[in-house]
Design an enzyme around this catalytic site. Structure first.
Site, short mmCIF file in Angstrom:
data_model
loop_
_atom_site.label_atom_id
_atom_site.label_comp_id
_atom_site.label_asym_id
_atom_site.label_seq_id
_atom_site.Cartn_x
_atom_site.Cartn_y
_atom_site.Cartn_z
N HIS A 123 0.89 -1.34 -0.58
CA HIS A 123 0.34 0.39 0.26
C HIS A 123 0.71 1.13 0.21
CE1 HIS A 123 -3.53 -2.88 0.92
NE2 HIS A 123 -3.89 -1.29 -0.04
N ASP A 184 -6.00 4.74 10.48
CA ASP A 184 -7.44 4.45 9.18
C ASP A 184 -7.65 3.41 8.94
OD1 ASP A 184 -7.28 6.65 11.02
OD2 ASP A 184 -8.20 8.53 8.66
N GLU A 295 -10.20 13.83 14.68
CA GLU A 295 -9.96 13.94 13.59
C GLU A 295 -10.31 14.94 13.18
OE1 GLU A 295 -9.01 10.68 10.41
OE2 GLU A 295 -7.56 9.74 11.67
P1 FAD Z 1 3.71 -2.10 2.50
O1 FAD Z 1 3.61 -1.07 1.53
O2 FAD Z 1 4.51 -3.17 1.62
O3 FAD Z 1 5.48 -1.50 3.16
C1 FAD Z 1 5.67 -0.16 2.98
C2 FAD Z 1 7.49 -0.40 3.45
O4 FAD Z 1 8.20 -0.82 4.58
C3 FAD Z 1 8.23 -0.86 2.58
O5 FAD Z 1 9.47 0.10 2.46
C4 FAD Z 1 8.61 -1.85 2.83
O6 FAD Z 1 9.60 -2.56 1.68
C5 FAD Z 1 9.01 -2.16 4.31
N1 FAD Z 1 8.12 -3.15 5.07
C6 FAD Z 1 6.99 -3.63 4.58
N2 FAD Z 1 6.62 -4.69 5.74
C7 FAD Z 1 8.13 -4.58 6.82
C8 FAD Z 1 8.30 -5.51 7.15
N3 FAD Z 1 7.94 -6.40 8.04
N4 FAD Z 1 9.21 -5.12 7.88
C9 FAD Z 1 10.61 -4.26 7.09
N5 FAD Z 1 9.92 -3.69 6.69
C10 FAD Z 1 8.80 -3.98 5.69
N6 FAD Z 1 -0.63 5.51 7.02
C11 FAD Z 1 -1.30 6.08 8.60
O7 FAD Z 1 -0.11 5.99 8.87
N7 FAD Z 1 -2.63 5.57 8.95
C12 FAD Z 1 -2.80 5.86 8.55
O8 FAD Z 1 -4.21 6.15 9.09
C13 FAD Z 1 -3.34 4.89 6.81
N8 FAD Z 1 -4.55 4.93 5.89
C14 FAD Z 1 -4.19 4.66 4.89
C15 FAD Z 1 -5.35 4.24 4.13
C16 FAD Z 1 -4.81 3.80 3.08
C17 FAD Z 1 -5.71 3.40 2.20
C18 FAD Z 1 -3.39 3.71 2.72
C19 FAD Z 1 -3.26 3.02 1.06
C20 FAD Z 1 -2.54 4.04 3.29
C21 FAD Z 1 -3.09 4.30 4.78
N9 FAD Z 1 -1.62 4.83 5.32
C22 FAD Z 1 -2.04 4.99 6.57
C23 FAD Z 1 -0.63 4.19 4.88
C24 FAD Z 1 0.53 3.09 5.24
O9 FAD Z 1 0.78 3.38 6.36
C25 FAD Z 1 1.60 2.40 4.46
O10 FAD Z 1 0.89 2.61 2.61
C26 FAD Z 1 2.28 1.75 5.09
O11 FAD Z 1 3.38 1.61 3.50
C27 FAD Z 1 1.84 0.16 5.09
O12 FAD Z 1 0.83 -0.07 3.83
P2 FAD Z 1 1.39 -1.96 3.48
O13 FAD Z 1 1.47 -2.04 4.76
O14 FAD Z 1 0.93 -2.21 2.71
O15 FAD Z 1 3.37 -1.53 3.81
#
Ligand code: FAD
Length: 544
Positions: A123, A184, A295
């Site tokens: 994401h 969120d 918020e």
């Molecule tokens: P990814 O996008 O897959 O990874 C994010 C980063 O972390 C990359 O650099 C990856 O290499 C690294 N990573 C992933 N897993 C690990 C691991 N296990 N160990 C070490 N590094 C790792 N963020 C907020 O803070 N608050 C919110 O309310 C919020 N709302 C959101 C709503 C939506 C609809 C979306 C799409 C995103 C939102 N986000 C929010 C952002 C979210 O925190 C980031 O997208 C975050 O990257 C988490 O997504 P992911 O688990 O898919 O991680």
């Protein structure tokens, strides 16, 4: 497509309020750091580039497995703008799988250009979880650690780094327990949000998610498996929290939990005066006895706003509410929530009335809703389902997420909400204050200097191929104007979920935390193998 999109974006409930943000790199078009890396379309590599890699990785003995083909899903993310095809995707079944692969790549040394990206749900917005011709580790398949709740004086839950927050919520409710600080949107992984911060309306009280962690298990950039806490291997512990995946892969986390409420009073109200809106938000976050969640969002030139709310909320004064006109106005919506259990509902309404009397909102715009705790926390997923159905989830998301010092928020609002944005039809614009006294400054996360900071999140969706104001180019240009304004007036803003293309920009982002960050990289990932998509360090001989 356009009219459908406009209709949707006029409805803040429908869009949900995807939070957070992403920001738009201040140097999006100056791709100097990653000039070798293409963007926009999936990278197709020559056969020779692929041929060395699989045989070497195939020799590893694993509990899980590698996929060397059909990996285009790992070359995309929520941002839908950056596409780097990996050479292989690892589906790990154990922490040892992850450790073996990282160690193997580490032992290949600088002769190999291979890098590794942990991928949570993907994401990210600008390729942060991608690895060009490298290895992507699909963290969701790591199931070694079951979700395991522990009661006691300091209750906690042990989870895998690839676990989704929504699964933790459902499992916790079986024990009457839940994490304290959320995002969120809950269909994100623990490792992904802990690598950033994890900020939502509970952060003013509990700090972001990175403040609610007792212990981590991490695979470092040399393949070592390390358990760390605030006292034991503390340098790695604090480094990894908010560390953008640079120092290790989080394979397990121990997260603080509390008694979960059963229900939530979810309340919205409008303001037309930005100063009064801020005063009320700041008042609410200054006391522990008020609401559990605070918020807000900005609405510019929206037609039929209050009517749209009626699908989820009920107006306190239906007649007056139906006469309220939002068109042509800039309005600020305060969104708050009070947790409760059904047995307390008699006293709750009175208590809420007293608390609301302290606020100076436009009276006829008070809307209330009574929902389950799950409905409240999983609210954005409802919008996701609707948007997916009509093909509007997988569009480009040029999000911009900023942390702004309280002392400059009025200046920011005047220019951005008064001049730069002419409407908010491309997606929600969130705004709420957080109190940094609840945040641990030892983590890698970077915030503005002041104690009180506003999160402002421009959560835009672009209509593919549009060249109008709902198109990608227009939204990127608008983001650029916002960032330029922040730079030129020296507002002291920091990006959340930061994205930059050059190390010079990263140095400026980290400021006085840069040296510590750089030294930790050298210590825990000396070959700069991990999370290349963040574009902070490059795997190359010169690094050593
Ligand atoms: P990814 O996008 O897959 O990874 C994010 C980063 O972390 C990359 O650099 C990856 O290499 C690294 N990573 C992933 N897993 C690990 C691991 N296990 N160990 C070490 N590094 C790792 N963020 C907020 O803070 N608050 C919110 O309310 C919020 N709302 C959101 C709503 C939506 C609809 C979306 C799409 C995103 C939102 N986000 C929010 C952002 C979210 O925190 C980031 O997208 C975050 O990257 C988490 O997504 P992911 O688990 O898919 O991680």
């Amino acid at each position: 497509m356009k009219s459908l999109t406009n209709g949707l974006f006029k409805n803040n409930d429908l869009i949900g309020r995807f939070l957070m943000t992403m920001l738009l790199s201040s140097n999006l078009y100056r791709n100097d750091f990653c000039s070798k890396l293409p963007s926009e379309t999936p990278t197709v590599s020559s056969q020779s580039e692929f041929s060395i890699l699989p045989s070497s990785l195939k020799s590893l003995s694993l509990d899980g497995h590698f996929c060397f083909e059909h990996n285009h899903h790992a070359a995309n993310d929520f941002g839908n703008r950056y596409h780097f095809l990996p050479a292989a995707v690892l589906h790990p079944k154990s922490v040892l799988d992850i450790s073996s692969v990282v160690r193997h790549v580490y032992e290949m040394g600088t002769a190999s250009t291979l890098t590794i990206a942990a991928r949570g749900r993907g994401h990210s917005l600008q390729g942060q979880a991608q690895a060009h011709l490298g290895v992507v580790i699909k963290m969701e398949t790591l199931r070694e650690q079951e979700i395991c709740f522990h009661t006691g004086d300091l209750p906690y839950v042990d989870v895998s780094g690839g676990e989704l927050w929504i699964n933790i919520l459902h499992e916790g409710l079986k024990h009457g327990l839940a994490p304290k600080s959320w995002t969120d949107y809950l269909h994100l992984t623990v490792g992904g949000t802990l690598s950033n911060a994890g900020i939502s309306g509970q952060a003013f009280r509990h700090g972001p998610q990175i403040n609610n962690v007792y212990e981590l298990e991490v695979v470092t950039g040399t393949g070592e498996i390390v358990t760390c806490t605030k006292k034991h291997n503390a340098d790695l512990f604090y480094g990894v929290l908010g560390g953008l995946g640079q120092f290790g892969i989080i394979t397990r986390a121990r997260i603080s939990v509390e008694q979960a409420p059963k229900r939530v009073k979810w309340i919205r109200m409008l303001y037309s005066d930005f100063s009064i809106f801020c005063q009320d938000q700041e008042h609410l976050i200054s006391s522990d006895n008020h609401f559990e969640y605070v918020e807000g969002f900005v609405i510019i030139n929206r037609t039929g706003l209050l009517n749209n709310w009626r699908s989820t909320f009920s107006p306190k004064d239906p007649l007056q509410a139906s006469k309220f006109q939002s068109e042509g106005k800039t309005l600020y919506c305060l969104e708050i929530a009070k947790y409760f259990n059904p047995e307390d509902s008699d006293t709750l309404n009175q208590r809420i009335e007293v608390l609301l009397e302290e606020l100076k909102y436009i009276e006829c715009t008070l809307f209330l809703s009574d929902v389950s705790y799950v409905e409240f926390l999983d609210r954005v997923h409802v919008s996701e389902i609707k948007l997916r159905e009509i093909g509007l989830w997988e569009v480009p998301h040029p999000w911009l997420n900023l942390l702004i010092p309280k002392s400059r928020i009025h200046e920011f609002a005047q220019e951005v909400f008064g001049n730069i944005l002419t409407d908010t039809s491309n997606g929600p614009v969130l705004i709420y204050p957080v109190n940094k006294s609840r945040w641990d400054s030892k983590t890698s996360m970077v915030t503005p200097q002041e104690d009180l900071v506003y999160l402002v999140a421009f959560l835009s969706s672009a209509v593919p191929s549009s060249t109008k104001s709902d198109g990608l180019e227009h939204i990127l240009a608008q983001n650029r104007r916002i960032l330029d304004f922040c730079d030129s007036t020296g507002l002291g803003v920091k990006q959340y979920l930061p994205h930059y293309n050059t190390q010079k920009e990263w140095r400026a982002h980290f400021g006085n935390k840069w040296e510590v960050f750089r030294k930790r990289k050298y210590k825990y990932d000396p070959l700069a193998i991990l999370s290349p998509g963040q574009k902070i360090f490059q795997k190359e001989k010169a690094y050593l």
